[in-house]
Design a protein around this motif. Structure first.
Motif, PDB file in Angstrom:
ATOM      1  N   PHE A 289     -18.417   6.047  -6.296  1.00  0.00           N
ATOM      2  CA  PHE A 289     -18.509   6.723  -7.587  1.00  0.00           C
ATOM      3  C   PHE A 289     -17.834   5.889  -8.674  1.00  0.00           C
ATOM      4  CE2 PHE A 289     -17.071  10.050 -10.578  1.00  0.00           C
ATOM      5  CZ  PHE A 289     -18.301  10.586 -10.873  1.00  0.00           C
ATOM      6  N   ILE A 290     -16.638   5.366  -8.334  1.00  0.00           N
ATOM      7  CA  ILE A 290     -15.904   4.532  -9.292  1.00  0.00           C
ATOM      8  C   ILE A 290     -16.714   3.298  -9.632  1.00  0.00           C
ATOM      9  CG2 ILE A 290     -13.876   3.043  -9.540  1.00  0.00           C
ATOM     10  CD1 ILE A 290     -12.351   5.160  -7.834  1.00  0.00           C
TER      11      ILE A 290
ATOM     12  N   ARG B 276      -5.524  -0.009 -12.581  1.00  0.00           N
ATOM     13  CA  ARG B 276      -5.942   0.737 -11.385  1.00  0.00           C
ATOM     14  C   ARG B 276      -4.889   0.612 -10.282  1.00  0.00           C
ATOM     15  NH1 ARG B 276     -11.378   2.311 -11.459  1.00  0.00           N
ATOM     16  NH2 ARG B 276     -12.589   1.425 -13.165  1.00  0.00           N
TER      17      ARG B 276
ATOM     18  N   ARG C 286       0.887   6.764  -6.798  1.00  0.00           N
ATOM     19  CA  ARG C 286      -0.240   7.676  -6.972  1.00  0.00           C
ATOM     20  C   ARG C 286       0.242   9.133  -6.919  1.00  0.00           C
ATOM     21  NH1 ARG C 286      -4.976   7.240  -2.458  1.00  0.00           N
ATOM     22  NH2 ARG C 286      -5.057   5.168  -3.287  1.00  0.00           N
TER      23      ARG C 286
ATOM     24  N   ALA D 152      -4.165   2.715  -7.047  1.00  0.00           N
ATOM     25  CA  ALA D 152      -5.301   2.280  -6.229  1.00  0.00           C
ATOM     26  C   ALA D 152      -4.789   1.359  -5.135  1.00  0.00           C
ATOM     27  CB  ALA D 152      -6.317   1.549  -7.091  1.00  0.00           C
ATOM     28  N   LEU D 153      -5.273   1.538  -3.917  1.00  0.00           N
ATOM     29  CA  LEU D 153      -4.868   0.662  -2.828  1.00  0.00           C
ATOM     30  C   LEU D 153      -5.641  -0.647  -2.943  1.00  0.00           C
ATOM     31  CD1 LEU D 153      -4.886   3.195   0.142  1.00  0.00           C
ATOM     32  CD2 LEU D 153      -3.015   2.582  -1.374  1.00  0.00           C
TER      33      LEU D 153
ATOM     34  N   ASN E  65     -15.805   8.141  -2.963  1.00  0.00           N
ATOM     35  CA  ASN E  65     -15.089   8.050  -4.228  1.00  0.00           C
ATOM     36  C   ASN E  65     -15.175   6.667  -4.834  1.00  0.00           C
ATOM     37  OD1 ASN E  65     -13.727  10.099  -5.615  1.00  0.00           O
ATOM     38  ND2 ASN E  65     -12.586  10.535  -3.748  1.00  0.00           N
TER      39      ASN E  65
ATOM     40  N   GLU F 252      -7.678  -4.108 -16.493  1.00  0.00           N
ATOM     41  CA  GLU F 252      -8.204  -2.887 -15.883  1.00  0.00           C
ATOM     42  C   GLU F 252      -7.801  -2.802 -14.417  1.00  0.00           C
ATOM     43  OE1 GLU F 252     -12.526  -2.494 -15.942  1.00  0.00           O
ATOM     44  OE2 GLU F 252     -12.358  -1.370 -14.060  1.00  0.00           O
TER      45      GLU F 252
ATOM     46  N   ARG G  73     -19.664   4.154 -11.904  1.00  0.00           N
ATOM     47  CA  ARG G  73     -19.203   4.368 -13.288  1.00  0.00           C
ATOM     48  C   ARG G  73     -18.974   3.048 -13.980  1.00  0.00           C
ATOM     49  NH1 ARG G  73     -14.888   9.319 -14.145  1.00  0.00           N
ATOM     50  NH2 ARG G  73     -16.472  10.930 -14.171  1.00  0.00           N
TER      51      ARG G  73
ATOM     52  N   GLN H 286     -14.274  -1.451  -4.342  1.00  0.00           N
ATOM     53  CA  GLN H 286     -14.944  -1.159  -5.608  1.00  0.00           C
ATOM     54  C   GLN H 286     -15.741  -2.370  -6.092  1.00  0.00           C
ATOM     55  OE1 GLN H 286     -12.434  -0.224  -8.993  1.00  0.00           O
ATOM     56  NE2 GLN H 286     -14.129  -0.736 -10.363  1.00  0.00           N
TER      57      GLN H 286
ATOM     58  N   ASP I 111       0.828  -1.215   0.000  1.00  0.00           N
ATOM     59  CA  ASP I 111       0.000   0.000   0.000  1.00  0.00           C
ATOM     60  C   ASP I 111       0.859   1.260   0.000  1.00  0.00           C
ATOM     61  OD1 ASP I 111      -2.410  -1.169  -0.219  1.00  0.00           O
ATOM     62  OD2 ASP I 111      -3.079  -0.814   1.845  1.00  0.00           O
TER      63      ASP I 111
ATOM     64  N   ARG J 244      -7.376  -2.163  -0.749  1.00  0.00           N
ATOM     65  CA  ARG J 244      -8.728  -2.145  -0.197  1.00  0.00           C
ATOM     66  C   ARG J 244      -9.674  -1.301  -1.045  1.00  0.00           C
ATOM     67  NH1 ARG J 244      -6.088   0.959   3.708  1.00  0.00           N
ATOM     68  NH2 ARG J 244      -6.667   3.153   3.658  1.00  0.00           N
ATOM     69  N   GLU J 245      -9.110  -0.369  -1.833  1.00  0.00           N
ATOM     70  CA  GLU J 245      -9.975   0.402  -2.721  1.00  0.00           C
ATOM     71  C   GLU J 245     -10.510  -0.470  -3.846  1.00  0.00           C
ATOM     72  OE1 GLU J 245      -8.275   4.945  -2.327  1.00  0.00           O
ATOM     73  OE2 GLU J 245      -7.223   3.538  -3.604  1.00  0.00           O
TER      74      GLU J 245
ATOM     75  N   ARG K  76     -22.221   1.457 -14.981  1.00  0.00           N
ATOM     76  CA  ARG K  76     -22.821   2.169 -16.105  1.00  0.00           C
ATOM     77  C   ARG K  76     -22.117   1.800 -17.410  1.00  0.00           C
ATOM     78  NH1 ARG K  76     -21.795   8.258 -16.103  1.00  0.00           N
ATOM     79  NH2 ARG K  76     -20.070   7.441 -17.313  1.00  0.00           N
ATOM     80  N   ARG K  77     -20.803   1.555 -17.299  1.00  0.00           N
ATOM     81  CA  ARG K  77     -20.026   1.218 -18.484  1.00  0.00           C
ATOM     82  C   ARG K  77     -20.412  -0.139 -19.041  1.00  0.00           C
ATOM     83  NH1 ARG K  77     -14.627   0.067 -18.002  1.00  0.00           N
ATOM     84  NH2 ARG K  77     -14.719   0.479 -15.781  1.00  0.00           N
ATOM     85  N   ASN K  78     -20.936  -1.021 -18.203  1.00  0.00           N
ATOM     86  CA  ASN K  78     -21.216  -2.391 -18.627  1.00  0.00           C
ATOM     87  C   ASN K  78     -22.678  -2.714 -18.408  1.00  0.00           C
ATOM     88  OD1 ASN K  78     -18.377  -3.353 -19.183  1.00  0.00           O
ATOM     89  ND2 ASN K  78     -18.202  -2.603 -17.082  1.00  0.00           N
TER      90      ASN K  78
ATOM     91  N   TYR L 117      -8.685   8.406  -7.462  1.00  0.00           N
ATOM     92  CA  TYR L 117      -8.050   7.682  -6.356  1.00  0.00           C
ATOM     93  C   TYR L 117      -7.354   8.636  -5.403  1.00  0.00           C
ATOM     94  CZ  TYR L 117      -9.188   3.260  -8.486  1.00  0.00           C
ATOM     95  OH  TYR L 117      -9.874   2.192  -8.983  1.00  0.00           O
TER      96      TYR L 117
END
Lengths: 250, 406
Positions: free
Chosen positions: B7-8, B317, A93, B322-323, B4, B313, B11, B330, A86, B325-326, B14-16, A121
């Motif tokens: 939101f991701i 990310r 990032r 992207a962490l 956030n 993908e 999205r 997601q 992390d 846990r993110e 919606r893309r699929n 992110y």
């Protein structure tokens, strides 16, 4: 004017005796056999070498995607080899931008949203994201193409979107892995000129892996990998320059 | 970070759109099936209860013969009841509100140049109370009319509509009505009870005084049924015992003899029947719940496929910072949002289907908030459970490997 030998500043990136071993026992493979490399802020370095020479492994370590088996990697004074997964993600990032051979854009997603992705992110607000993405797209010459999806863009344009995505966070280092590998020569030249411009006009450090000497010629420093070693590391005194008369087509 | 990531995830859904729709189809069907089954089951239960309540609440129906159940009048050797039996029950048993002796005959009635096949019921004014009937117009019988067997009648709404037409409860009052050989005056119109479900129209009847029926229609003195209404809150068991005891005495049965009559308790009948429909509801709901579970496994399947399909993908990310846990969050949010959307869609479909089906089946539509909330919560829970494994798999990918994935 070789930046590599500049004695004054602390280097942005320093690899010291870095080794990388894949597999164990009989299948053990020594991909990097003790690499020493210093890169200062603002350099444009092309890393070259045949397949299996260790250049991709070195690039992954430089990009903080992978950790060395032995040796030290100092980025901005931080010991990357000691960071957790992390912590490296946070470092990427904040300081790094990536451009890949295969573009890796999100399908069915507008250029604008693709470029905004790293900012999501970081937790930036919608307005900040929109403004920054528009700026980044403008700096790669794609103003007016914000709402197009990758399928509606040419390969060169897709790679420009990918570059915009890499620079939207204003990274310290842009890492490009064979950025022209999927493009024809005309588009390749455009991408190289773009990277050169970003390096010179915005002071972004660019590290690029390529096996095409023509593309490497745009860089100001050439590092050759052979068999897990750095075979040569030399300044390019006369990088390729765009012809003044070249008219860009998007 | 949560906002956030939400939101991701949105999205990404919606893309699929097509894939998202297919993913939730199982949940949609599962939720719709559970809610529809339970709603229809509840409606059927209530229909049964309403039908029994419309027979009269707290009612004991006493008939000659030994067979149980409606229409179980025995053979010719079994003696019928007498009017005096009704009187005796009312005066000698505590807790009884009223007793109506009843006789019936199928007849064709004629009025206004039209005829109509219906049932003529002979009883007393107590019949109104035992059957929870009210008059929409007119009056009940007078004592004189009941004793003398006068040519008067009270008609149900269906009979009134078929013979006289016009709006409900309006025309027909004071008109003449011919039953077999005699003509009677319509003195009252029963308020409609409507279709009691299962095709039984209670409004299709003509009520005359018991003596009128006996003298002018059937020509005998038979009382086919005794309708015993108990007082509100009275316990039916002791009343039933006392009633049985009294009737055995009056019918001169010895200690060894079986009852030659039977007592049907509508309260008990209601409990038995609604118990049955409740078991059916639970059974149908359980079958539908299995389909909900299958829908959940469908979500896991598609999420796993989606992780494989979106490996590059995910690698991207992770590479751009992207962490772990993110990415986990997601994919988890995608699964939960999808299955919750499926739950909502299922509720909408179930509501439409339940309203349509219940009107076709002639049962009331009862909105059950508990089962709707439960299904929604359950489908979101399925999203968490079946979304977790694919999400963890996505989050733990090595970014280099993932980016190289073809």
């Amino acid at each position: 004017m070789s930046a590599a030998q500049s004695p004054s500043a602390t280097p942005l990136i320093r690899l010291a005796a870095v080794t990388k071993v894949y597999g164990t026992g009989q299948a053990e493979l020594l991909a990097l056999k003790g690499i020493d490399l210093s890169i200062n802020a603002g350099e444009f370095v092309a890393i070259m070498g045949p397949s299996g020479s260790g250049k991709s492994t070195a690039m992954n370590i430089l990009g903080c995607l992978d950790t060395p088996t032995g040796g030290q990697y100092l980025f901005h004074g931080a010991h990357v080899e000691a960071l957790t997964r992390d912590q490296r993600a946070r470092l990427r990032r904040r300081f790094l931008g990536f451009v890949f051979q295969g573009f890796n854009l999100l399908a069915r997603t507008s250029a604008q949203e693709n470029v905004e992705l790293p900012l999501l992110y970081r937790g930036d607000s919608a307005e900040v994201r929109r403004a920054a993405a528009s700026r980044a797209l403008a700096s790669v010459g794609l103003t007016g193409w914000e709402e197009h999806t990758p399928a509606e863009l040419s390969g060169g344009q897709q790679q420009r979107v990918a570059i915009a995505r890499a620079i939207v966070t204003q990274p310290a280092v842009l890492l490009a892995d064979e950025p022209t590998g999927n493009l024809d020569s005309q588009r390749s030249v455009e991408i190289m000129e773009l990277l050169q411009g970003l390096n010179e006009a915005h002071g972004i450090t660019v590290l690029m892996v390529t096996h095409e000497p023509d593309m490497a010629a745009y860089a100001r420093r050439l590092v050759h990998f052979v068999d897990g070693h750095i075979a040569s590391d030399e300044a390019n005194a006369s990088p390729t320059r765009p012809l003044a008369a070249t008219t860009r087509s998007h | 970070m949560l906002l956030n990531t939400l939101f991701i995830a949105l999205r990404s859904i919606r893309r699929n759109l097509l894939r998202s729709f297919l993913t939730i189809l199982g949940i949609v069907i599962g939720v719709a099936a559970v809610i529809t089954m339970v709603t229809l089951g509840n409606g059927a239960t209530q229909a049964v209860q309403l039908k029994i309540a419309s027979l009269g609440s707290n009612l004991l129906m006493v008939r000659p013969g030994q067979r149980q159940g409606p229409g179980g009048a025995g053979g010719g050797s079994v003696p019928s009841f007498k009017e005096a039996d009704a009187e005796a029950i009312l005066t000698q048993i505590g807790g009884v509100a009223t007793v109506a002796p009843e006789g019936r005959s199928s007849v064709t009635v004629i009025a206004n140049g039209r005829n109509w096949a219906t049932t003529v019921t002979g009883s007393s004014n107590a019949w109104f109370q035992t059957g929870n009937w009210t008059l929409a117009a007119g009056r009940p019988f007078t004592d004189d009319e009941q004793v003398s067997g006068a040519a008067v009648c009270v008609i149900g709404e269906t009979v009134r509509r078929e013979l006289y037409g016009g709006a409900a409860g309006s025309q027909g009052l004071g008109e003449q009505l011919r039953i077999k050989q005699f003509s009677c005056t319509v003195i009252g119109i029963l308020a409609s009870k409507g279709q009691a479900g299962m095709g039984n129209d209670q409004d299709d009847t003509v009520l005359v005084p018991l003596h009128t029926l006996q003298r002018r229609v059937t020509g005998n003195r038979i009382v086919a049924t005794l309708l015993v209404a108990m007082q509100d809150g009275a316990d039916s068991a002791p009343i039933k015992n006392a009633l049985t005891q009294l009737l055995r005495e009056r019918r001169k049965l010895g200690d060894g003899d079986d009852d030659n009559f039977n007592v049907l308790d509508t309260q008990q009948l209601a409990e038995t029947l609604s118990g049955t429909t409740q078991v059916m509801t639970a059974l149908l709901g359980a079958v539908a719940a299995v389909s909900l579970l299958v829908g959940g496994i469908g979500i896991m399947n598609i999420m796993l496929v989606s992780v494989t399909e979106r490996t590059r993908e995910i690698g991207l990310r992770l590479a751009i910072g992207a962490l772990e846990r993110e990415v986990l969050l997601q994919f988890l949010i995608e699964a939960v949002v999808l299955s919750a959307l499926g739950g909502v869609a299922g509720i909408v479909i179930a509501t439409v289907a339940s309203i349509l089906l219940s009107s076709i089946m002639g049962i009331p539509y009862l909105f059950d908030p508990a089962i709707n909330l439960l299904s929604l919560a359950f489908s979101a829970g399925i999203g968490v459970i079946f979304g977790y494994f694919p999400a963890r798999r996505a989050a733990q990918l090595d970014p280099i490997e993932a980016l190289r994935h073809e």
